[in-house]
Design a protein around this motif. Structure first.
Motif, PDB file in Angstrom:
ATOM      1  N   VAL A 190       0.839  -1.207   0.000  1.00  0.00           N
ATOM      2  CA  VAL A 190       0.000   0.000   0.000  1.00  0.00           C
ATOM      3  C   VAL A 190       0.869   1.250   0.000  1.00  0.00           C
ATOM      4  CG1 VAL A 190      -1.701   1.332   1.292  1.00  0.00           C
ATOM      5  CG2 VAL A 190      -1.973  -1.125   1.086  1.00  0.00           C
ATOM      6  N   ILE A 203       0.719   4.149  -2.805  1.00  0.00           N
ATOM      7  CA  ILE A 203       0.453   5.565  -2.509  1.00  0.00           C
ATOM      8  C   ILE A 203       1.561   6.441  -3.084  1.00  0.00           C
ATOM      9  CG2 ILE A 203       0.280   7.252  -0.632  1.00  0.00           C
ATOM     10  CD1 ILE A 203      -1.216   5.105   0.988  1.00  0.00           C
ATOM     11  N   SER A 245      -4.589  -8.687   8.688  1.00  0.00           N
ATOM     12  CA  SER A 245      -4.218  -8.495   7.290  1.00  0.00           C
ATOM     13  C   SER A 245      -4.564  -9.721   6.451  1.00  0.00           C
ATOM     14  CB  SER A 245      -2.721  -8.202   7.199  1.00  0.00           C
ATOM     15  OG  SER A 245      -2.316  -8.035   5.867  1.00  0.00           O
ATOM     16  N   ALA A 249      -7.544   8.238  -4.086  1.00  0.00           N
ATOM     17  CA  ALA A 249      -6.807   8.095  -2.829  1.00  0.00           C
ATOM     18  C   ALA A 249      -7.134   6.748  -2.194  1.00  0.00           C
ATOM     19  CB  ALA A 249      -7.168   9.229  -1.873  1.00  0.00           C
ATOM     20  N   LEU A 250      -6.115   6.116  -1.637  1.00  0.00           N
ATOM     21  CA  LEU A 250      -6.314   4.848  -0.950  1.00  0.00           C
ATOM     22  C   LEU A 250      -6.273   5.060   0.560  1.00  0.00           C
ATOM     23  CD1 LEU A 250      -3.972   2.366  -2.871  1.00  0.00           C
ATOM     24  CD2 LEU A 250      -6.394   2.745  -3.231  1.00  0.00           C
ATOM     25  N   THR A 251      -6.968   4.195   1.279  1.00  0.00           N
ATOM     26  CA  THR A 251      -6.835   4.166   2.728  1.00  0.00           C
ATOM     27  C   THR A 251      -5.437   3.682   3.058  1.00  0.00           C
ATOM     28  OG1 THR A 251      -9.155   3.536   2.859  1.00  0.00           O
ATOM     29  CG2 THR A 251      -7.826   3.227   4.850  1.00  0.00           C
ATOM     30  N   SER A 252      -4.781   4.304   4.050  1.00  0.00           N
ATOM     31  CA  SER A 252      -3.456   3.838   4.436  1.00  0.00           C
ATOM     32  C   SER A 252      -3.578   2.499   5.166  1.00  0.00           C
ATOM     33  CB  SER A 252      -2.759   4.865   5.339  1.00  0.00           C
ATOM     34  OG  SER A 252      -3.497   5.051   6.524  1.00  0.00           O
ATOM     35  N   GLY A 253      -2.476   1.740   5.177  1.00  0.00           N
ATOM     36  CA  GLY A 253      -2.509   0.433   5.832  1.00  0.00           C
ATOM     37  C   GLY A 253      -3.089  -0.631   4.923  1.00  0.00           C
ATOM     38  N   ASP A 254      -3.285  -1.812   5.511  1.00  0.00           N
ATOM     39  CA  ASP A 254      -3.711  -2.963   4.718  1.00  0.00           C
ATOM     40  C   ASP A 254      -5.034  -2.744   3.989  1.00  0.00           C
ATOM     41  OD1 ASP A 254      -1.510  -3.993   5.902  1.00  0.00           O
ATOM     42  OD2 ASP A 254      -2.564  -5.363   7.244  1.00  0.00           O
ATOM     43  N   ARG A 255      -5.950  -1.957   4.574  1.00  0.00           N
ATOM     44  CA  ARG A 255      -7.271  -1.752   3.963  1.00  0.00           C
ATOM     45  C   ARG A 255      -7.178  -1.038   2.617  1.00  0.00           C
ATOM     46  NH1 ARG A 255     -11.543  -3.083   7.120  1.00  0.00           N
ATOM     47  NH2 ARG A 255     -11.048  -3.559   9.306  1.00  0.00           N
ATOM     48  N   GLY A 256      -6.024  -0.408   2.353  1.00  0.00           N
ATOM     49  CA  GLY A 256      -5.846   0.233   1.055  1.00  0.00           C
ATOM     50  C   GLY A 256      -5.916  -0.762  -0.091  1.00  0.00           C
ATOM     51  N   ASP A 258      -9.456  -1.166  -1.123  1.00  0.00           N
ATOM     52  CA  ASP A 258      -9.815  -0.050  -2.009  1.00  0.00           C
ATOM     53  C   ASP A 258      -9.339  -0.328  -3.435  1.00  0.00           C
ATOM     54  OD1 ASP A 258     -10.734   1.164   0.267  1.00  0.00           O
ATOM     55  OD2 ASP A 258      -9.057   2.577   0.446  1.00  0.00           O
TER      56      ASP A 258
END
Length: 436
Positions: free
Chosen positions: A42, A46, A117, A266-273, A276
């Motif tokens: 991620v 980014i 994760s 834009a992606l969510t930071s961390g694994d949840r990106g 997305d």
């Protein structure tokens, strides 16, 4: 003691250098699969989404830096017949204190992170099934059982399959978004766009740069490579590891640049990106590509989970064994010369105790917000580990602890000093960014 006159299982003199051959490759695959986690991918995405191909050069430098660090760790194990923690302990009791606190706090929080994760892509693939906590606990238990009952040889084969899945998926997605070849080559010219310094340092130091780099020497020994005759083999294996890691970074930069940069997504930071990104891929290329990507996401996360479950548990077992031994000295060096990681250690009580520590206590964090003080301790200890690794390797490999033939040359010293400086800067920034 850099060589021995003993013979191997095949009857060859152990001191005869082995020819570097692809058939020996193994620990490098393990360290590559373990070191590249979902959060790393991620962060690379980014960087690509913000700066396009401009930071491609940083990915290449990062690959070279990590080849140097892992080579140094493997060289210490093979040249001396001693483990890395054995070397650290010879530098003074401060290393034991640091590592003892680090491995306990880091393992507690990392366990929860790795399980979450690994569960995220399963929940995305089966939205009507059980929730995140169920799958997180399930993946943790599967990792525990797998590492508990299998030795290194089986572990390596499974990691090879997982990194194969990761590689195919990541390269497929990178090709599917149609990379701009001209811009990719232009990105090899070192430039720093405004606001890119931290992203650049993160690309160089972040992906694949964890405690698993220190575990590399332990996997080298677990493979059966126990003395300097394996040095050429280890170096080929290590290069394969971090060139593979570099290809992952380049592929994710391409995806970020082509899929996200132009669209300003834009992606969510961390694994949840990565969840997305799965949605973006579904909108652009259909559900099939999105599901394939989620399978690759799971392979990335679960390989990191079982890699840490095995590699860091080996380090902890060695830590306990050395801690119980007499203070470091010439006699201890002789006693511990030879194969540094044995099958016995993979069945030992400390190995299995740390496996349980990585699995069960972290499950409580799946229901609780991580305690504030624990987050601070985790962040500080984690930030200091890579500078600690780089600088202690310089110390060990330039001293009489290492046979003269295998001490650092100017290239190794330069690369380790560069990486030490880089990781100190990243350490300061990471500590500043903590939620004090």
């Amino acid at each position: 003691m850099s060589e021995t006159s003993a013979t191997t299982e095949t009857g060859e003199p152990a001191s005869r250098p082995r020819k570097s051959s692809w058939k020996y490759i193994g620990p490098g695959i393990v360290v590559a699969a373990t070191g590249v986690g979902a959060g790393d991918l991620v962060a690379t995405l980014i960087a690509g989404s913000k700066f396009g191909y401009t930071l491609m050069w940083a990915a290449v430098i990062g690959c070279v830096v990590k080849i140097s660090l892992a080579e140094a760790a493997g060289r210490w194990h093979l040249a001396t017949g001693r483990t890395l923690f054995d070397g650290w302990r010879s530098l003074g009791p401060w290393t034991t204190v640091y590592f003892a606190i680090y491995v306990v706090v880091w393992g507690f929080i990392y366990g929860a992170t790795a399980m979450s994760s690994s569960a995220l892509p399963i929940v995305a693939l089966f939205p009507d099934g059980p929730g995140l906590k169920f799958w997180a606990i399930a993946t943790g238990l599967i990792g525990l059982v797998f590492v508990w009952f299998n030795r290194y040889a089986v572990f390596e084969k499974v990691m090879t399959v997982l990194i194969g899945i990761m590689f195919v998926v990541v390269m497929y997605v990178a090709i599917r978004v149609v990379p701009d070849v001209g811009a990719s080559f232009a990105g090899l010219l070192p430039v720093l766009p405004d606001g890119s310094l931290l992203y650049t340092l993160g690309l160089i130091g972040g992906v694949g740069g964890t405690i698993t780099m220190a575990a590399y020497g332990y996997w080298v020994n677990a493979k059966g490579w126990s003395n300097s005759s394996w040095m050429k083999v280890m170096r080929l294996d290590n290069r394969v590891a971090y060139i593979t890691t570099g290809l992952f970074v380049v592929a994710m930069l391409i995806v970020g640049a082509e899929l996200l940069h132009a669209s300003q997504i834009a992606l969510t930071s961390g694994d949840r990106g990565l969840i997305d990104l799965g949605k973006v891929l579904e909108d652009r290329f259909g559900a099939g590509t999105a599901k394939l990507f989620l399978i690759g996401f799971f392979a990335t996360s679960f390989s990191s989970l079982i890699g840490v479950w095995h590699g860091v548990s080996l380090m902890f077992a060695d830590f306990v064994e050395r801690f119980r031994a007499p203070a470091a000295g010439a006699q201890q060096a002789e006693e511990h010369a030879g194969p540094a990681v044995t099958d016995r250690q993979q069945r030992s009580l400390p190995f299995r105790a740390y496996l349980l520590w990585l699995t069960f206590p972290p499950m409580t964090l799946l229901w609780l917000d991580e305690p504030f003080g624990l987050v601070i301790a985790y962040g500080v200890l984690g930030a200091f580990f890579m500078p600690f690794l780089a600088l202690t390797l310089i110390w060990l490999l330039n001293s009489s602890r290492t046979p003269g033939e295998w001490r650092n040359g100017w290239v190794s010293n330069g690369m380790l000093a560069l990486s030490g400086l880089l990781f100190i800067v990243l350490c300061v920034q990471q500590v500043r960014d903590l939620p004090w």
